[in-house]
Motif scaffolding. Sequence first.
Motif, short mmCIF file in Angstrom:
data_model
loop_
_atom_site.label_atom_id
_atom_site.label_comp_id
_atom_site.label_asym_id
_atom_site.label_seq_id
_atom_site.Cartn_x
_atom_site.Cartn_y
_atom_site.Cartn_z
N ASP A 130 24.03 17.56 -14.05
CA ASP A 130 23.67 16.46 -14.94
C ASP A 130 22.14 16.37 -15.06
O ASP A 130 21.40 17.19 -14.51
CB ASP A 130 24.30 15.15 -14.49
CG ASP A 130 23.83 14.65 -13.12
OD1 ASP A 130 22.75 15.07 -12.66
OD2 ASP A 130 24.54 13.82 -12.53
N ASP A 131 21.68 15.38 -15.80
CA ASP A 131 20.24 15.23 -16.05
C ASP A 131 19.44 15.04 -14.76
O ASP A 131 18.34 15.57 -14.62
CB ASP A 131 19.98 14.07 -17.01
CG ASP A 131 20.43 14.37 -18.43
OD1 ASP A 131 20.61 15.56 -18.76
OD2 ASP A 131 20.62 13.42 -19.21
N GLU A 132 19.99 14.29 -13.80
CA GLU A 132 19.30 14.10 -12.52
C GLU A 132 19.15 15.43 -11.79
O GLU A 132 18.08 15.74 -11.26
CB GLU A 132 20.05 13.10 -11.64
CG GLU A 132 19.39 12.85 -10.29
CD GLU A 132 20.15 11.88 -9.41
OE1 GLU A 132 19.77 11.77 -8.24
OE2 GLU A 132 21.13 11.24 -9.87
N ASP A 133 20.22 16.22 -11.77
CA ASP A 133 20.16 17.52 -11.12
C ASP A 133 19.11 18.40 -11.77
O ASP A 133 18.28 19.02 -11.09
CB ASP A 133 21.52 18.23 -11.21
CG ASP A 133 22.65 17.48 -10.55
OD1 ASP A 133 22.39 16.71 -9.61
OD2 ASP A 133 23.80 17.67 -10.98
N LEU A 134 19.12 18.47 -13.09
CA LEU A 134 18.17 19.32 -13.81
C LEU A 134 16.73 18.85 -13.61
O LEU A 134 15.81 19.67 -13.55
CB LEU A 134 18.52 19.37 -15.29
CG LEU A 134 19.82 20.12 -15.61
CD1 LEU A 134 20.20 19.93 -17.07
CD2 LEU A 134 19.72 21.59 -15.24
N ALA A 135 16.53 17.54 -13.46
CA ALA A 135 15.18 17.03 -13.22
C ALA A 135 14.67 17.47 -11.85
O ALA A 135 13.49 17.77 -11.68
CB ALA A 135 15.16 15.50 -13.32
N VAL A 136 15.55 17.53 -10.85
CA VAL A 136 15.15 17.98 -9.51
C VAL A 136 14.97 19.49 -9.49
O VAL A 136 14.03 20.01 -8.90
CB VAL A 136 16.19 17.54 -8.46
CG1 VAL A 136 15.90 18.18 -7.10
CG2 VAL A 136 16.21 16.02 -8.33
N LEU A 137 15.86 20.22 -10.14
CA LEU A 137 15.87 21.69 -10.05
C LEU A 137 14.97 22.39 -11.05
O LEU A 137 14.62 23.54 -10.83
CB LEU A 137 17.31 22.21 -10.25
CG LEU A 137 18.35 21.69 -9.27
CD1 LEU A 137 19.71 22.26 -9.64
CD2 LEU A 137 17.96 22.02 -7.87
#
Length: 142
Positions: A130-137
């Motif tokens: 999701d967007d949170e994952d992509l922001a971290v990765l």
Amino acid sequence: MTAALAKTARSYEAWKISPADSNRLALIFDPAADGSNFIACVEIFDHGGKTPPNMHQVGQDFFFILKGEGRATCNGRTVDVASGDALLLKPGTEHALENTGPGRLYCLTMMVPDDGFSKLIRSGVRCDLDDEDLAVLGRVHG
């Protein structure tokens, strides 16, 4: 295999080992997709998520905490872990990792050699980041 491979977070395949799992694994490099002899992935633990106790006979497991807080238990010894901490586990070390923080726990995980870990992951269920994952990765800032 080419001399160098480059990927972005949007190209990582995400999997759950079991449909009931809350944890996801974002595969970065693995033998099936890239011909490597190791696996590199990011394990994403939702609040309260954890791995079952497990061990690997051949592979050395490396964990680097990218974001969040957790607890690692290795051969009965428990240590708290947080962003910037690292663990190296020798073959035959029983271990488990759990998210003890208020948000998600993101952990860069590598196993050398792969020791069947990528096959286990790929036998599971595909899922999305999701967007949170992509922001971290990734390069996305949010």
